[in-house]
Design a protein around this motif. Structure first.
Motif, short mmCIF file in Angstrom:
data_model
loop_
_atom_site.label_atom_id
_atom_site.label_comp_id
_atom_site.label_asym_id
_atom_site.label_seq_id
_atom_site.Cartn_x
_atom_site.Cartn_y
_atom_site.Cartn_z
N ASP A 1 5.68 -3.97 -15.83
CA ASP A 1 6.09 -4.52 -17.12
C ASP A 1 6.31 -6.02 -17.04
N GLN A 2 7.03 -6.45 -16.01
CA GLN A 2 7.27 -7.87 -15.81
C GLN A 2 7.16 -8.21 -14.34
N VAL A 3 6.64 -9.41 -14.06
CA VAL A 3 6.44 -9.85 -12.68
C VAL A 3 7.77 -10.32 -12.12
N GLN A 4 8.16 -9.77 -10.97
CA GLN A 4 9.41 -10.16 -10.32
C GLN A 4 9.15 -10.36 -8.83
N GLY A 5 9.83 -11.30 -8.26
CA GLY A 5 9.69 -11.56 -6.83
C GLY A 5 10.87 -11.01 -6.06
N PHE A 6 10.85 -11.25 -4.75
CA PHE A 6 11.98 -10.88 -3.92
C PHE A 6 12.00 -11.73 -2.66
N THR A 7 13.09 -11.63 -1.94
CA THR A 7 13.30 -12.41 -0.72
C THR A 7 13.17 -11.48 0.48
N ILE A 8 12.45 -11.95 1.50
CA ILE A 8 12.27 -11.19 2.73
C ILE A 8 12.86 -11.99 3.87
N THR A 9 13.72 -11.36 4.69
CA THR A 9 14.35 -12.03 5.82
C THR A 9 14.04 -11.26 7.09
N PHE A 10 13.52 -11.98 8.10
CA PHE A 10 13.32 -11.41 9.43
C PHE A 10 14.53 -11.77 10.27
N VAL A 11 15.29 -10.77 10.70
CA VAL A 11 16.50 -11.00 11.50
C VAL A 11 16.13 -10.80 12.96
N LEU A 12 16.39 -11.85 13.78
CA LEU A 12 16.09 -11.79 15.21
C LEU A 12 17.34 -11.42 15.99
N GLU A 13 17.16 -10.63 17.03
CA GLU A 13 18.26 -10.21 17.89
C GLU A 13 18.25 -11.08 19.14
N GLN A 14 19.41 -11.66 19.44
CA GLN A 14 19.53 -12.47 20.65
C GLN A 14 20.80 -12.06 21.37
N SER A 15 20.75 -12.03 22.68
CA SER A 15 21.90 -11.58 23.45
C SER A 15 22.82 -12.73 23.84
N SER A 16 22.40 -13.97 23.62
CA SER A 16 23.23 -15.11 24.01
C SER A 16 23.61 -15.92 22.78
N PRO A 17 24.80 -15.66 22.18
CA PRO A 17 25.15 -16.33 20.93
C PRO A 17 25.43 -17.83 21.09
N LYS A 18 25.73 -18.30 22.30
CA LYS A 18 26.05 -19.72 22.45
C LYS A 18 24.83 -20.61 22.26
N TYR A 19 23.62 -20.04 22.32
CA TYR A 19 22.40 -20.82 22.14
C TYR A 19 21.83 -20.70 20.73
N LYS A 20 22.50 -20.01 19.83
CA LYS A 20 21.89 -19.70 18.54
C LYS A 20 21.50 -20.94 17.75
N SER A 21 22.26 -22.01 17.83
CA SER A 21 21.95 -23.18 17.02
C SER A 21 20.64 -23.84 17.44
N LYS A 22 20.26 -23.70 18.71
CA LYS A 22 19.03 -24.31 19.19
C LYS A 22 17.89 -23.31 19.35
N SER A 23 18.12 -22.08 18.93
CA SER A 23 17.14 -21.02 19.19
C SER A 23 15.80 -21.28 18.51
N LYS A 24 15.84 -21.76 17.25
CA LYS A 24 14.60 -21.97 16.51
C LYS A 24 13.69 -22.96 17.25
N ASP A 25 14.26 -24.10 17.66
CA ASP A 25 13.46 -25.10 18.34
C ASP A 25 12.93 -24.58 19.67
N LYS A 26 13.75 -23.85 20.40
CA LYS A 26 13.33 -23.32 21.70
C LYS A 26 12.20 -22.31 21.53
N ILE A 27 12.34 -21.44 20.54
CA ILE A 27 11.32 -20.41 20.33
C ILE A 27 10.00 -21.06 19.92
N LEU A 28 10.07 -21.97 18.96
CA LEU A 28 8.85 -22.61 18.47
C LEU A 28 8.19 -23.48 19.54
N ASN A 29 8.99 -24.18 20.35
CA ASN A 29 8.42 -25.00 21.41
C ASN A 29 7.77 -24.13 22.49
#
Length: 196
Positions: free
Chosen positions: A165-193
């Motif tokens: 009837d009407q076009v609607q979107g949605f949000t998709i989130t991929f949640v990653l599991e990491q065992s070392s929370p102290k590195y979470k802030s730099k995780s994106k750069d480390k993974i991509l590099n």
């Protein structure tokens, strides 16, 4: 749902599903461990996909039961799982929202359903997006989770164009599991590099 697909199509989907898991285990994980050996010396510390969260905000249109039922049916067709109806926690008079009011839908996928949805998203759905130029690297949050939005539900093969009837979107989130929370802030750069 199974009667719509031939046996060959189902076998191909399961083959793709197993290939995504094998690609991660045999391709991506060793590259991450090799390129960032100081951080990922233990194979259990390498980030992996934990769950996929799919959300749709309906706003005040969720008060119409027909629209709500239609959206629930769409979510069931797309994800293969019944969604949870999200409700407001408190009343906000400016937005005409009362407490415990139905506002949206949410689905969390794990395990086989998660990988089946990821396979469908990568191999079938992104091909349906007009002028698709890839996903943005800016969509990572501080914890390394990736979120993006889709503007319409018609790109999924399960949705029939005549039933919408009407076009609607949605949000998709991929949640990653990491065992070392102290590195979470730099995780994106480390993974991509490690991968690029």
């Amino acid at each position: 749902m199974l009667n719509q697909h031939s046996v060959e199509e189902i076998a191909d989907i399961y083959n793709l599903l197993s290939n995504i898991k094998k690609e991660y285990e045999n391709g991506i994980k060793p590259i991450l461990m090799k390129n960032t050996s100081s951080r990922f010396s233990n194979p259990h510390t390498v980030p992996k996909l934990k769950k996929i969260q799919i959300n749709r905000g309906l706003g005040l249109t969720a008060q119409n039961t027909n629209i709500l039922k239609k959206n629930i049916e769409e979510f069931e067709n797309i994800t293969g799982q019944k969604p949870i109806i999200t409700r407001s926690k408190k009343a906000i008079a400016g937005f005409k929202i009362r407490e415990d009011m139905e506002l949206g839908l949410s689905v969390t996928l794990r395990g086989k359903k998660m990988y089946a949805f990821l396979t469908k998203l990568l191999f079938f759905t992104f091909a349906q997006i007009r002028d698709f130029r890839g996903l943005s690297l800016r969509s990572f949050d501080k914890a390394g989770n990736y979120s993006f939005g889709l503007k319409e539900q018609l790109i999924f093969p399960e949705i029939d164009y005549d039933d919408v009837d009407q076009v609607q979107g949605f949000t998709i989130t991929f949640v990653l599991e990491q065992s070392s929370p102290k590195y979470k802030s730099k995780s994106k750069d480390k993974i991509l590099n490690g991968m690029i």
